[in-house]
Scaffold this active site. Structure first.
Site, PDB file in Angstrom:
ATOM      1  N   ASP A  30      -7.090   1.804  -1.078  1.00 40.55           N
ATOM      2  CA  ASP A  30      -5.667   2.116  -1.151  1.00 40.55           C
ATOM      3  C   ASP A  30      -5.286   2.997   0.040  1.00 40.55           C
ATOM      4  O   ASP A  30      -6.008   3.933   0.399  1.00 40.55           O
ATOM      5  CB  ASP A  30      -5.355   2.828  -2.469  1.00 40.55           C
ATOM      6  CG  ASP A  30      -3.872   2.824  -2.800  1.00 40.55           C
ATOM      7  OD1 ASP A  30      -3.489   2.156  -3.770  1.00 40.55           O
ATOM      8  OD2 ASP A  30      -3.097   3.501  -2.085  1.00 40.55           O
ATOM      9  N   HIS A 100      -2.599  -6.474  -9.254  1.00 42.42           N
ATOM     10  CA  HIS A 100      -3.726  -5.747  -8.680  1.00 42.42           C
ATOM     11  C   HIS A 100      -4.238  -4.730  -9.680  1.00 42.42           C
ATOM     12  O   HIS A 100      -3.489  -4.207 -10.508  1.00 42.42           O
ATOM     13  CB  HIS A 100      -3.359  -5.058  -7.361  1.00 42.42           C
ATOM     14  CG  HIS A 100      -2.153  -4.182  -7.445  1.00 42.42           C
ATOM     15  ND1 HIS A 100      -0.867  -4.685  -7.423  1.00 42.42           N
ATOM     16  CD2 HIS A 100      -2.015  -2.837  -7.561  1.00 42.42           C
ATOM     17  CE1 HIS A 100      -0.004  -3.692  -7.520  1.00 42.42           C
ATOM     18  NE2 HIS A 100      -0.678  -2.548  -7.609  1.00 42.42           N
TER      19      HIS A 100
HETATM   20  P1  AMP Z   1       1.305  -0.136  -7.662  1.00 47.55           P
HETATM   21  O1  AMP Z   1       2.125   1.119  -7.700  1.00 47.55           O
HETATM   22  O2  AMP Z   1       0.462  -0.315  -8.892  1.00 47.55           O
HETATM   23  O3  AMP Z   1       2.131  -1.368  -7.341  1.00 47.55           O
HETATM   24  O4  AMP Z   1       0.265   0.079  -6.500  1.00 47.55           O
HETATM   25  C1  AMP Z   1       0.463  -0.335  -5.188  1.00 47.55           C
HETATM   26  C2  AMP Z   1      -0.532   0.404  -4.356  1.00 47.55           C
HETATM   27  O5  AMP Z   1      -0.637  -0.245  -3.106  1.00 47.55           O
HETATM   28  C3  AMP Z   1      -0.174   1.864  -4.085  1.00 47.55           C
HETATM   29  O6  AMP Z   1      -1.202   2.701  -4.617  1.00 47.55           O
HETATM   30  C4  AMP Z   1      -0.092   1.937  -2.558  1.00 47.55           C
HETATM   31  O7  AMP Z   1      -0.590   3.151  -2.030  1.00 47.55           O
HETATM   32  C5  AMP Z   1      -0.931   0.738  -2.150  1.00 47.55           C
HETATM   33  N1  AMP Z   1      -0.620   0.159  -0.842  1.00 47.55           N
HETATM   34  C6  AMP Z   1       0.601  -0.165  -0.377  1.00 47.55           C
HETATM   35  N2  AMP Z   1       0.492  -0.701   0.846  1.00 47.55           N
HETATM   36  C7  AMP Z   1      -0.835  -0.727   1.143  1.00 47.55           C
HETATM   37  C8  AMP Z   1      -1.594  -1.164   2.272  1.00 47.55           C
HETATM   38  N3  AMP Z   1      -1.021  -1.707   3.352  1.00 47.55           N
HETATM   39  N4  AMP Z   1      -2.944  -1.023   2.215  1.00 47.55           N
HETATM   40  C9  AMP Z   1      -3.541  -0.488   1.139  1.00 47.55           C
HETATM   41  N5  AMP Z   1      -2.885  -0.067   0.047  1.00 47.55           N
HETATM   42  C10 AMP Z   1      -1.542  -0.169   0.052  1.00 47.55           C
END
Ligand code: AMP
Length: 116
Positions: A30, A100
């Protein structure tokens, strides 16, 4: 194909710290970790939320959980423990609309689920 930031990572259009991949899913760190270990497990099948998983796709969720547990065993923190989380829609704070699973580990974790 659906287009979220995670699909761009799957297609290698943007970089990510990928820690595992097979024909069904990809796992990467993440970008804003909430624990010392914070890895996202993402199916390659386009599915926006947990609500959208069809009964015929139950295996997709099973593969995410098994891949997360295998990663925990490989990395040596399975016995210490870890948490897996799937956020679904607004009240859970879902921000990326490709299914995810979050794997959180590496330290004792606080409790969760308190309404804001
Ligand atoms: P959610 O809130 O469950 O939709 O989680 C989405 C997650 O994706 C969050 O914890 C973000 O920090 C993570 N995220 C967003 N963009 C990226 C990226 N480019 N690479 C890795 N993690 C990401």
């Amino acid at each position: 194909m659906s287009d979220t930031i995670f699909h761009k990572i799957i297609r290698r259009e943007i970089p990510a710290d990928i820690v595992y991949e097979d024909e069904h899913l990809i796992a990467f760190r993440d970008i804003a970790p909430q624990a010392p270990v914070h890895v996202l497990f993402v199916p390659k099948t386009p599915i926006a939320t947990l609500n959208d998983v069809q009964p015929s796709q139950a295996e997709v969720v099973g593969k995410l959980t098994v891949a997360a547990a295998d990663y925990a065993k490989r990395e040596g923190f399975a016995e210490d423990g870890y948490r897996v989380v799937i956020n679904c829609n607004a009240n859970a704070g879902q921000t990326v609309f490709q299914l995810h699973l979050h794997l959180l580990a590496g330290a004792p974790l606080g409790r969760f689920g308190t309404p804001k």
